[in-house]
Design a protein around this motif. Structure first.
Motif, PDB file in Angstrom:
ATOM      1  N   MET A  15      -5.306  -1.041   2.105  1.00 63.17           N
ATOM      2  CA  MET A  15      -4.595  -1.301   2.002  1.00 63.17           C
ATOM      3  C   MET A  15      -3.778   0.141   1.140  1.00 63.17           C
ATOM      4  O   MET A  15      -2.337   0.403   2.063  1.00 63.17           O
ATOM      5  CB  MET A  15      -3.891  -2.818   0.818  1.00 63.17           C
ATOM      6  CG  MET A  15      -3.435  -3.440   1.124  1.00 63.17           C
ATOM      7  SD  MET A  15      -3.542  -4.590  -0.098  1.00 63.17           S
ATOM      8  CE  MET A  15      -4.171  -5.935  -0.032  1.00 63.17           C
ATOM      9  N   TRP A  16      -4.470   0.580   0.486  1.00 63.92           N
ATOM     10  CA  TRP A  16      -3.630   1.687   0.123  1.00 63.92           C
ATOM     11  C   TRP A  16      -4.018   3.021   0.794  1.00 63.92           C
ATOM     12  O   TRP A  16      -3.287   3.648   1.496  1.00 63.92           O
ATOM     13  CB  TRP A  16      -4.722   2.615  -1.325  1.00 63.92           C
ATOM     14  CG  TRP A  16      -4.845   3.343  -2.277  1.00 63.92           C
ATOM     15  CD1 TRP A  16      -3.604   4.099  -2.571  1.00 63.92           C
ATOM     16  CD2 TRP A  16      -5.524   4.524  -1.991  1.00 63.92           C
ATOM     17  NE1 TRP A  16      -3.788   5.765  -2.587  1.00 63.92           N
ATOM     18  CE2 TRP A  16      -4.559   5.699  -2.042  1.00 63.92           C
ATOM     19  CE3 TRP A  16      -7.023   4.852  -0.995  1.00 63.92           C
ATOM     20  CZ2 TRP A  16      -5.493   6.545  -2.856  1.00 63.92           C
ATOM     21  CZ3 TRP A  16      -7.378   5.407  -1.419  1.00 63.92           C
ATOM     22  CH2 TRP A  16      -6.565   6.926  -2.353  1.00 63.92           C
ATOM     23  N   ARG A  17      -5.617   3.178   1.713  1.00 64.72           N
ATOM     24  CA  ARG A  17      -6.387   4.153   2.202  1.00 64.72           C
ATOM     25  C   ARG A  17      -4.470   3.773   3.607  1.00 64.72           C
ATOM     26  O   ARG A  17      -4.343   5.122   4.037  1.00 64.72           O
ATOM     27  CB  ARG A  17      -6.846   3.731   3.487  1.00 64.72           C
ATOM     28  CG  ARG A  17      -8.354   3.949   2.337  1.00 64.72           C
ATOM     29  CD  ARG A  17      -9.552   4.156   2.868  1.00 64.72           C
ATOM     30  NE  ARG A  17     -10.423   4.053   1.576  1.00 64.72           N
ATOM     31  CZ  ARG A  17     -11.914   5.546   2.139  1.00 64.72           C
ATOM     32  NH1 ARG A  17     -11.412   5.417   3.573  1.00 64.72           N
ATOM     33  NH2 ARG A  17     -12.338   5.170   1.450  1.00 64.72           N
ATOM     34  N   MET A  18      -3.746   2.488   3.889  1.00 64.18           N
ATOM     35  CA  MET A  18      -3.065   2.930   4.732  1.00 64.18           C
ATOM     36  C   MET A  18      -1.591   3.642   4.748  1.00 64.18           C
ATOM     37  O   MET A  18      -1.386   4.310   5.665  1.00 64.18           O
ATOM     38  CB  MET A  18      -2.513   1.098   5.509  1.00 64.18           C
ATOM     39  CG  MET A  18      -3.336   0.479   6.410  1.00 64.18           C
ATOM     40  SD  MET A  18      -2.559  -1.208   6.215  1.00 64.18           S
ATOM     41  CE  MET A  18      -4.871  -1.705   6.221  1.00 64.18           C
ATOM     42  N   LEU A  19      -1.407   3.680   3.420  1.00 62.16           N
ATOM     43  CA  LEU A  19      -0.599   4.651   2.834  1.00 62.16           C
ATOM     44  C   LEU A  19      -0.680   5.996   2.895  1.00 62.16           C
ATOM     45  O   LEU A  19       0.085   6.649   2.548  1.00 62.16           O
ATOM     46  CB  LEU A  19       0.007   3.430   1.457  1.00 62.16           C
ATOM     47  CG  LEU A  19       0.649   2.505   2.068  1.00 62.16           C
ATOM     48  CD1 LEU A  19       1.869   1.964   0.912  1.00 62.16           C
ATOM     49  CD2 LEU A  19       1.491   2.208   3.126  1.00 62.16           C
ATOM     50  N   GLN A  20      -2.029   6.034   3.174  1.00 60.69           N
ATOM     51  CA  GLN A  20      -2.501   8.207   2.310  1.00 60.69           C
ATOM     52  C   GLN A  20      -2.280   8.471   3.692  1.00 60.69           C
ATOM     53  O   GLN A  20      -2.773   9.628   4.088  1.00 60.69           O
ATOM     54  CB  GLN A  20      -3.780   7.807   1.763  1.00 60.69           C
ATOM     55  CG  GLN A  20      -3.847   6.611   0.259  1.00 60.69           C
ATOM     56  CD  GLN A  20      -2.740   6.633  -0.300  1.00 60.69           C
ATOM     57  OE1 GLN A  20      -2.868   7.844  -0.707  1.00 60.69           O
ATOM     58  NE2 GLN A  20      -2.052   5.873  -0.275  1.00 60.69           N
ATOM     59  N   ARG A  34       6.888   4.436   1.044  1.00 59.79           N
ATOM     60  CA  ARG A  34       6.342   4.086   1.253  1.00 59.79           C
ATOM     61  C   ARG A  34       5.892   2.771   1.338  1.00 59.79           C
ATOM     62  O   ARG A  34       5.721   2.644   0.250  1.00 59.79           O
ATOM     63  CB  ARG A  34       4.739   5.160   1.402  1.00 59.79           C
ATOM     64  CG  ARG A  34       4.677   6.339   2.722  1.00 59.79           C
ATOM     65  CD  ARG A  34       3.655   6.824   2.328  1.00 59.79           C
ATOM     66  NE  ARG A  34       4.079   8.547   2.387  1.00 59.79           N
ATOM     67  CZ  ARG A  34       2.495   9.295   3.755  1.00 59.79           C
ATOM     68  NH1 ARG A  34       1.587   8.735   2.998  1.00 59.79           N
ATOM     69  NH2 ARG A  34       3.403  10.359   3.890  1.00 59.79           N
ATOM     70  N   PHE A  35       5.723   2.133   2.411  1.00 63.33           N
ATOM     71  CA  PHE A  35       5.921   0.330   2.613  1.00 63.33           C
ATOM     72  C   PHE A  35       4.772  -0.114   3.275  1.00 63.33           C
ATOM     73  O   PHE A  35       4.034   0.696   3.929  1.00 63.33           O
ATOM     74  CB  PHE A  35       7.003  -0.448   3.046  1.00 63.33           C
ATOM     75  CG  PHE A  35       7.527  -1.671   3.477  1.00 63.33           C
ATOM     76  CD1 PHE A  35       7.364  -2.248   1.865  1.00 63.33           C
ATOM     77  CD2 PHE A  35       6.838  -2.257   4.348  1.00 63.33           C
ATOM     78  CE1 PHE A  35       7.442  -3.459   1.906  1.00 63.33           C
ATOM     79  CE2 PHE A  35       6.978  -3.163   3.665  1.00 63.33           C
ATOM     80  CZ  PHE A  35       8.115  -4.398   3.232  1.00 63.33           C
ATOM     81  N   TYR A  36       3.523  -0.793   2.076  1.00 63.58           N
ATOM     82  CA  TYR A  36       2.912  -2.269   2.957  1.00 63.58           C
ATOM     83  C   TYR A  36       3.690  -3.563   3.144  1.00 63.58           C
ATOM     84  O   TYR A  36       3.610  -3.977   1.891  1.00 63.58           O
ATOM     85  CB  TYR A  36       1.895  -2.047   1.674  1.00 63.58           C
ATOM     86  CG  TYR A  36       0.210  -2.759   2.120  1.00 63.58           C
ATOM     87  CD1 TYR A  36      -0.546  -2.201   3.503  1.00 63.58           C
ATOM     88  CD2 TYR A  36       0.288  -4.027   2.100  1.00 63.58           C
ATOM     89  CE1 TYR A  36      -1.481  -2.936   4.328  1.00 63.58           C
ATOM     90  CE2 TYR A  36      -0.472  -4.699   2.291  1.00 63.58           C
ATOM     91  CZ  TYR A  36      -1.854  -4.760   3.183  1.00 63.58           C
ATOM     92  OH  TYR A  36      -2.061  -4.994   4.387  1.00 63.58           O
ATOM     93  N   GLN A  37       3.012  -3.913   3.871  1.00 58.66           N
ATOM     94  CA  GLN A  37       3.636  -5.924   4.530  1.00 58.66           C
ATOM     95  C   GLN A  37       2.033  -6.138   4.456  1.00 58.66           C
ATOM     96  O   GLN A  37       0.807  -5.908   5.958  1.00 58.66           O
ATOM     97  CB  GLN A  37       4.090  -5.536   5.383  1.00 58.66           C
ATOM     98  CG  GLN A  37       3.847  -7.322   6.260  1.00 58.66           C
ATOM     99  CD  GLN A  37       4.802  -8.001   4.778  1.00 58.66           C
ATOM    100  OE1 GLN A  37       5.280  -7.519   4.208  1.00 58.66           O
ATOM    101  NE2 GLN A  37       4.386  -9.437   4.981  1.00 58.66           N
TER     102      GLN A  37
END
Ligand code: NAP
Ligand code: GDD
Length: 334
Positions: free
Chosen positions: A250-255, A140-143
């Motif tokens: 940020m973390w919530r977006m990837l969950q 999983r990727f966060y930008q």
């Protein structure tokens, strides 16, 4: 065994099992030495992640923001301009999540270093996405996208659907990274999210950014170490939040079940002049006695007004800012 010892024992067993089965979640953070990288590392450690950080070789140490975490995180030397080293790193670490926070992040510098900014802040996103695509598209990727992309704003408040109109080479590079993130999601089905974060500050903010520049100067003036504070455009308005709150988003977006893009901000905006007034008031001084407007700090093109509509993040992520500018407290920033 008493209750506490039993609890400890089970925690230990759980830790061992997740380690052996390779189930412990791991995250790789580019830009771990920066403001957000340090808060995100703390947050992910608190969630039980194994945290890996990317740092650059420099002639002087740059890891002061994560000094207190050095026993708990794993650091790797790499650079967003070096495709081969990013690929090797992703292959070696095999993280479950990658947070791309690394960037030439100072807007003012982006006019002086257009190509470096494009290479790191823009193409760096392509390099890390390519490395992930080649190694494992399940990562999983966060930008780390930016409200600077809204630039000469097309509507107020700004939301996920607002047209982008960047006003600096930095903003242009961020637009490239933002759309490439969406493109990898659409092209390769990757779980890639773009967080469009409005300005966020903290005591760990770099001294060249206006909030820290102001609070640092106010403290020095109060102590008799500095006589004046030279600033540029005092009329620019920003939606300022606290970095510690924003890394959780940020973390919530990837969950989430599905990847998506989110605006993160407070929904309140202040002029630079308001920030100056509040900071000087905190130490009982009058800004008029110390502040000098210096055109050298004007930008070739300004972003006049940023104001977030973070309602999608509240609805879908259950995220709300906990700290507004007044609560953040100017003393904490000084
Ligand atoms: P920051 O404090 O300036 O940190 C930037 C990080 O990027 C540092 O760790 C820096 O490493 C690293 N970096 C720079 N060039 C690199 C390269 N070529 N290869 C690898 N790493 C490199 O920025 P921040 O405030 O934490 O912001 C984090 C991210 O969010 C950035 O992408 C920024 O553009 C974005 N963003 C920030 C805000 C905000 O208000 N803070 C708002 C929206 C978006 P060194 O320590 O070696 O220089
Ligand atoms: N840095 C700085 N120094 N800014 C000044 C000064 C000064 O002396 N005087 C006025 N300003 C104004 C700038 O013109 C700008 O309008 C505003 O203060 C904020 O400047 P910065 O604190 O440098 O932040 P920024 O808004 O340009 O960029 C930050 O926020 C973006 C998100 O909107 C950075 O963190 C970017 O990386 C981030 O993407």
């Amino acid at each position: 065994m008493d209750g506490a010892a039993v609890g400890e024992f089970w925690l230990f067993v759980k830790h061992e099992c997740t380690g052996v089965a390779g189930m412990q979640r791991s995250a790789l953070i580019t830009g771990i030495s920066g403001q957000d990288g340090s808060y995100l590392a703390e947050f992910l450690l608190s969630k039980g992640y194994r945290v890996h950080g990317v740092y650059r070789r420099t002639s002087m140490p740059t890891l002061s923001r994560v000094e207190h975490l050095l026993d708990d995180i794993e650091l790797h030397q790499s650079d967003l301009t070096d495709q081969a080293s990013l690929f090797k790193l992703i292959r070696q670490v095999r993280p479950t999540e990658v947070y791309n926070l690394g960037a030439q992040s100072f807007v003012g510098t982006s006019w002086d270093q257009v190509l470096t900014t494009g290479d790191t802040t823009g193409l760096g996103v392509a390099r890390i996405l390519e490395a992930i695509r080649c190694v494992d598209t399940n990562i999983r990727f966060y930008q780390a996208s930016s409200s600077e992309m809204f630039g000469k704003v097309e509507e107020t408040p700004q939301r996920e659907t607002t047209l982008l109109h960047p006003r600096s080479p930095y903003g242009v590079a961020k637009v490239y990274g933002h759309y490439l993130t969406i493109n990898y999601r659409e092209s390769f089905g990757m779980f890639a999210c773009s967080g469009i974060l409005f300005n966020h500050e903290s005591p760990r903010r770099g001294l060249e950014f206006v909030t820290r520049k102001i609070t640092h100067a106010v403290a020095r003036i109060k102590l008799g170490l500095q006589q004046e504070l030279r600033l540029g455009n005092l009329e620019a308005k920003r939606d300022w939040g606290f970095a510690g709150d924003y890394v959780e988003a940020m973390w919530r977006m990837l969950q989430q079940d599905k990847p998506d893009d989110f605006v993160i901000g407070t929904g309140k905006t202040y002029r630079v002049q308001d920030f100056v007034d509040l900071a000087f008031a905190e130490v009982g001084l009058s800004p008029a006695d110390y502040v000098v407007v210096d055109p050298n700090f004007y930008r070739p093109a300004e972003v006049d007004l940023l104001l977030a509509d973070p309602s999608k993040a509240e609805r879908q992520l259950g995220w709300k800012p906990r700290t507004d500018l007044a609560q953040l407290g100017f003393r904490a920033l000084i």
